[in-house]
Every structure is written in C-alpha cells, then in structure tokens.
Design a protein around this motif. Sequence first.
Motif, short mmCIF file in Angstrom:
data_model
loop_
_atom_site.label_atom_id
_atom_site.label_comp_id
_atom_site.label_asym_id
_atom_site.label_seq_id
_atom_site.Cartn_x
_atom_site.Cartn_y
_atom_site.Cartn_z
N ARG A 82 0.88 -1.18 0.04
CA ARG A 82 -0.01 0.04 -0.02
C ARG A 82 0.86 1.34 0.24
O ARG A 82 0.32 2.33 -0.41
CB ARG A 82 -0.71 0.04 1.30
CG ARG A 82 -2.03 -1.03 1.15
CD ARG A 82 -3.02 -0.43 0.22
NE ARG A 82 -4.34 -1.43 0.46
CZ ARG A 82 -4.74 -2.19 -0.48
NH1 ARG A 82 -4.15 -2.34 -1.55
NH2 ARG A 82 -5.88 -2.96 -0.11
N LEU A 83 2.01 1.26 0.36
CA LEU A 83 2.59 2.65 0.74
C LEU A 83 3.39 2.76 -0.70
O LEU A 83 3.69 1.87 -1.45
CB LEU A 83 3.74 2.70 1.89
CG LEU A 83 3.06 2.27 3.06
CD1 LEU A 83 4.39 2.54 4.11
CD2 LEU A 83 2.01 3.07 3.58
N ARG A 84 3.53 4.11 -1.13
CA ARG A 84 4.16 4.29 -2.23
C ARG A 84 5.56 5.23 -1.90
O ARG A 84 5.77 6.05 -1.15
CB ARG A 84 3.50 5.46 -3.02
CG ARG A 84 2.11 5.21 -3.82
CD ARG A 84 1.48 6.14 -4.30
NE ARG A 84 -0.03 6.18 -3.97
CZ ARG A 84 -0.95 7.00 -4.29
NH1 ARG A 84 -0.35 8.17 -4.56
NH2 ARG A 84 -2.09 6.75 -3.90
N PHE A 85 6.68 4.32 -1.97
CA PHE A 85 7.89 5.00 -1.98
C PHE A 85 8.81 4.59 -3.13
O PHE A 85 8.74 3.52 -3.70
CB PHE A 85 8.56 4.33 -0.87
CG PHE A 85 8.55 2.84 -0.39
CD1 PHE A 85 9.77 2.05 -0.80
CD2 PHE A 85 7.47 2.08 0.13
CE1 PHE A 85 9.75 0.75 -0.87
CE2 PHE A 85 7.54 0.91 0.13
CZ PHE A 85 8.61 0.15 -0.13
N THR A 146 -5.84 -7.76 -1.89
CA THR A 146 -6.90 -8.31 -2.19
C THR A 146 -8.12 -7.22 -1.30
O THR A 146 -9.11 -7.60 -1.54
CB THR A 146 -7.13 -9.59 -2.15
OG1 THR A 146 -7.12 -9.99 -0.73
CG2 THR A 146 -6.05 -10.52 -2.99
N LEU A 147 -7.59 -6.84 -0.09
CA LEU A 147 -8.54 -6.08 0.70
C LEU A 147 -9.09 -4.86 -0.02
O LEU A 147 -8.27 -4.41 -0.62
CB LEU A 147 -7.88 -5.81 2.14
CG LEU A 147 -7.44 -7.15 2.72
CD1 LEU A 147 -7.01 -6.75 3.97
CD2 LEU A 147 -8.64 -7.83 3.33
N PRO A 148 -10.19 -4.40 0.25
CA PRO A 148 -10.84 -3.32 -0.46
C PRO A 148 -10.01 -2.16 0.12
O PRO A 148 -9.90 -2.10 1.38
CB PRO A 148 -12.25 -3.31 -0.18
CG PRO A 148 -12.48 -4.62 0.45
CD PRO A 148 -11.25 -5.18 1.01
N PRO A 172 -7.06 -7.62 11.18
CA PRO A 172 -8.11 -8.61 11.57
C PRO A 172 -8.71 -9.20 10.55
O PRO A 172 -9.39 -10.17 10.65
CB PRO A 172 -8.82 -7.57 12.24
CG PRO A 172 -7.94 -6.49 13.05
CD PRO A 172 -7.05 -6.40 11.84
N LEU A 173 -8.67 -8.70 9.46
CA LEU A 173 -9.10 -9.05 8.04
C LEU A 173 -8.47 -10.12 7.48
O LEU A 173 -8.72 -10.59 6.59
CB LEU A 173 -9.88 -7.87 7.18
CG LEU A 173 -10.64 -7.18 7.54
CD1 LEU A 173 -11.14 -6.04 6.76
CD2 LEU A 173 -12.08 -7.92 7.92
N SER A 174 -7.03 -10.31 7.88
CA SER A 174 -6.06 -11.08 7.17
C SER A 174 -5.95 -12.46 7.97
O SER A 174 -4.99 -13.08 7.84
CB SER A 174 -4.83 -10.50 7.13
OG SER A 174 -5.19 -9.05 6.46
N MET A 175 -6.81 -12.68 8.74
CA MET A 175 -6.50 -13.97 9.57
C MET A 175 -6.35 -15.24 8.76
O MET A 175 -5.50 -15.89 9.36
CB MET A 175 -7.91 -14.19 10.64
CG MET A 175 -8.01 -13.44 11.78
SD MET A 175 -6.26 -13.47 12.68
CE MET A 175 -6.51 -12.18 13.89
N ALA B 86 -17.81 0.50 2.87
CA ALA B 86 -16.49 0.44 3.70
C ALA B 86 -16.78 0.08 4.97
O ALA B 86 -16.13 0.71 6.03
CB ALA B 86 -15.64 1.76 3.53
N LEU B 87 -17.64 -0.69 5.37
CA LEU B 87 -18.16 -1.00 6.77
C LEU B 87 -17.06 -2.01 7.07
O LEU B 87 -16.68 -2.75 6.33
CB LEU B 87 -19.24 -1.62 7.17
CG LEU B 87 -20.65 -0.93 6.71
CD1 LEU B 87 -22.01 -1.42 6.79
CD2 LEU B 87 -20.51 0.59 7.32
#
Lengths: 259, 338
Positions: A82-85, A146-148, A172-175, B86-87
């Motif tokens: 996600r980071l741009r460097f 892949t996460l929004p 938490p969404l990457s379990m 985006a919940l």
Amino acid sequence: MPLAAVMLLPLVWMLVTSVETLAESRHFPPTIVPSGIHWENYPNALDSAPFGRFFANSLVVTLASVAGNLVFCSLAGYAFARLRFFGRDVIFIVLLATLMVPFQVTMIPTFLIVQHLGLVNSLGALIAPNLVTPFGIFLLRQFFRTLPVDLEEAARIDGCSRLGVLFRVVLPLSMPALATLGIVTFLWTWNDFLWPLIAISSTDQSTVQLGLASFQGAHQTRWTLLMAGNVVALAPMLLVFVFAQRWFVQSIAATGVKG
Amino acid sequence: MSEVEFRGVTKRFGDDTVAVEALDLDVADGELMVLVGPSGCGKSTALRMVAGLERPTAGSIRIGGRDVDGLSPGARDVAMVFQSYALYPHMTVRRNLAFPLRRRNMDKAEIGRRVADVAEMLELTELLHRKPAQLSGGQRQRVAMGRALIREPVAFLLDEPLSNLDAKLRSELRAGLKRLHARLSTTMIYVTHDQVEAMTLGDRIAVMDRGRLLQVGTPEEIYGRPCNEFVARFVGSPAMNLLPGPAVGEGANVTVGIRPETLRPAAELAGGLALEIVAEVVEPLGSDVFVHGRTDAGEEVVARLPGNARVAAGERVALAAPGADVHRFDAETGARLR
C-alpha cells in the motif's frame, strides 16, 4: 480413498514401528501387524537423551520465529502492498528473486553473520535468521492487496494512523493469511534440521530434530526409538494444525465483505 | 462555520492524466452541493482531495476557513460515506458506529450515548449486534451514514452512496437523506453520476466534465439555462434535443436546443418554434407519451407529450415549442448564446 490410504501409509508405518521390537523393525518384508505393543519404546526414546530440554528449545525457537514472522512480514508486506515509495517494485522483485536462491548457497554467509553477532551455539542463532522471510512478506503482500482500499481509507478518515489501519483493520481481516503463515513457519522451523546442525554444537541448545538424529548412528539406526521420538515430535504440529484450521475457517466465514 | 473552498485545485496522475483542472468552487456553510458528471469527470477525485485521500497537485482547499493541505484525513474533521459503504466486516454495527469516536479517545459513556442516539435516528437499534455481512444493502447504507453522523463533523462527503441500491430503495433513501440534511444543516458534498439524484437533492449543483467545472447553480438554473451543450444534454431526462440551426430555419452557426417536455402538438400552440417529425417509436407511460421520431433532414427528436395525445408510429406529427423555452448554442464551441 485409495489415495488417502497411500498418503496415510508412511504415518501408519511410523506408528507401527514405534511399538515394535528392534528385530521386527528390521524384518523384510516389513511387518504391518507387530507381535505385541511395546510401549516401552517411548520412555526409552525419551530417556536416551534430554528430550524435555530439546522440546523446550524447539518450542522457544519455533514460537519466536512464528511471532517474528507475523509481526515483521505484516509490516513489510503492508508497505509493499500500500505505501508508495521510491524503488518499491524493484525492491520487491529483488526480494522475490531471493526465494530462488537455495539455502545451501546462503548458509555459510548466514553462519558468518550469526558468528559476528556472537550468537553461534545459542537459540538466538536459530531465531534471528528466521524472524522475517521473503515468502512471508510475499504471501501477506498478496493478501493485503486483495482487501478493499475503501476500508483503509475509511479508517484513515475515522482517525487511524497508517499503523492503526494495519493493526485495527487490515490484520483482523487477514486472519486466513496470518494463520497460513503461522502454520507454515511453525512447520518449517519445527522440522528444520540442517541449520540447527550447523549453528548448534552443544546438547543443551539442541532442538528435537537434532535429538532425533542421535538415534541414527554411522553403523546402525535404532528405528523403533527414532519412530517413537518422531511420533512425539509430531504431536505439536498436529495440535497447531487442528487449532489453526478452525481459526482459518472462521476467518474466511467472517470476511463476507460485500453483497 | 464549515464552508468548503476549492482554490485553483488541480490534480494530475502521472504526467498526462489531468483528473481535476483548476477547480474553483465554494460550498457554503450548511449547503448540500452535488458534484455531477459522467464517470471519469474528476468529481470523486475532487471529493477525495477534500477528505485528504489525495493531495492536490496545485491549488489549495480550505474547510471552515482553515487551510487543510498539510492535514491527515483524520485531522480534517470530515466524514465520508463510500459507494461500497466500507463497513468494517469484522466488527458489529455497534463497534462500526463507535469506531471513529474510540479513535478520538472519547469517554465511554458518551460513546454509548451517541451510538444509541444515532441508532435510534436511523432505526438501527435492533441491528447493533449484527455484523455487516448479516445486513441488507439498505441497512448497510444506513450504518455507513450513521458512522459518518456520529462524529458530528464539520462536513459530510458522500461518494455515490446510493448507487448500489435498487431503484425503489434509492428513492426512499434519497428522501431520507434530504430530510436528514434539513434537520442537521451540516455542509454536505455529494458526488453522483445520476442527474436525477443531483436535481432532487442538491441545493446547488456543480456539473463537471473531463476535470473541468462547467457550471454551478441551483437545479432550476442548471435545467433552465444550461451554459453549454454538454450541460444541456446531461441534465434532464429524456435529454434535450439538439438540432442544427438550418433544420429549424435558423442560421448555420447555431445549434437549437429544445427539451422534450416543452414540445406540444402544433395545434395547441400558436407561434413558437415549429417542427415536423415522422414518429418512429411511441411509448405511452400513462401520464405521458414519449414520441421518438426524425425530422425530414434525419435529425432525431424526442417529444414528451401529454398522456391523452394520440400518435401512431409512422404518422407525421407537427410539433411546436414556446419561443421562451428554446435554447441556442454556438454551433462551433457549444457555448450558450443568450
């Protein structure tokens, strides 16, 4: 079913050998049904070397490597996702390329570094090189992508810093990915033999795998004790698998994001 | 005070893609401003720059008189509702609503009170223990609104918040949103590509195309005096008929615009601009009849006639529009002539 039987055969053979007599274990063709169940192989195996110590060492090394991988691969994976460097993609490709270098090529340089750090013949020598792996970074980076993005942007507007976004929303969404990385790291580290063999020379710093190797001598191998030790060494991995798998399924069920 | 000001705001992606070009726009305190335009016109980018999710390449943005250029999204005191809502999928509705307050270290009792208030206002009380995956589209949209409302921000930013819903729910929630705005009187910037949504919701509308702001005005102004052919065609449904001047007896340097709803059977209207078409498709809707046809020169024309008009396909129809309702544009530049 036949395929499952083929897959299970080595496991069954190991269990059978672990309760046979030494003579039966050397018989050809192999005996599938032993004459009696010789449980004494287990205490004999565990008493023949300080296995309690080996288990504790293996556990410390494995848990530290799993924790290190989960933390550091998450941080690096998120940065790559996600980071741009400057140079991000080039660095990532170089990182991926290191996956193609066999361990035999890097083990001597790694040994020299560990030696320089004064860690040879200590558990630190087994932990430090495994705290973060290119595979873990790659795995998590792919999953994070892949996460929004909306979720992360919403969290930033809601007042999270970049690290806050990572720890409160992304992880938490990457379990499922974290569970996978945890299992794989656990298996790799627990089963690793070559690196401990190089880095460790004293018994009190040895791991389970080094201990098991002591049953294999130059002239003979005590198969019954080796297999009994193997069964015991397998137990933690099975436990991890059972627990992590349940978590794995739960995590997938909870990620029903859109509809 | 919570006005939002764009001052010469430009956003470029790479060297050759200009998403927003020299945008100057003032959104007054308490106003509901709708940014509308086709996809890729820069409206969402403009909104994201207000939120702090994109940095302007040039120009500046002020919120409540304060320059926000260096501020992180969380420090701008704006709330945003996303098209996808985006919940946070791993949190219950209650924790979703409380999330922005907890990030600001608000007192627990105060968080509980606000969550209860917002849940009651948006009829979410029964759903507080559920996770987003267990909610319908409309419920999720309300939770997303709730998460924005609960912070009591200086401005709301809404990025196509209704476009994932079916038509009936959309019109219900549109009315709900309008009531909410009337009650809160907080500044809102609403982005949509749907001109009906823009017309029904906006105090004022800003029409954008290819990164440029074309016209800002009340819905009546945009509809009644579009500044150019693009705005004329974009606002109003069915779209305005645009005919080359010579087809209706005017000069070659003029394009004539007539809205379908201003056309009447020539017999009912003395004077005005007369037009003859051959009807090709007739769509009776009960209250209106839509007649699609062509002039002798082959120009397509749509007329929206009263429900009692009797027209058959293939028939020749004489139509007329009152002179005051005829728009004229420069045939070359597309700009409005008067």
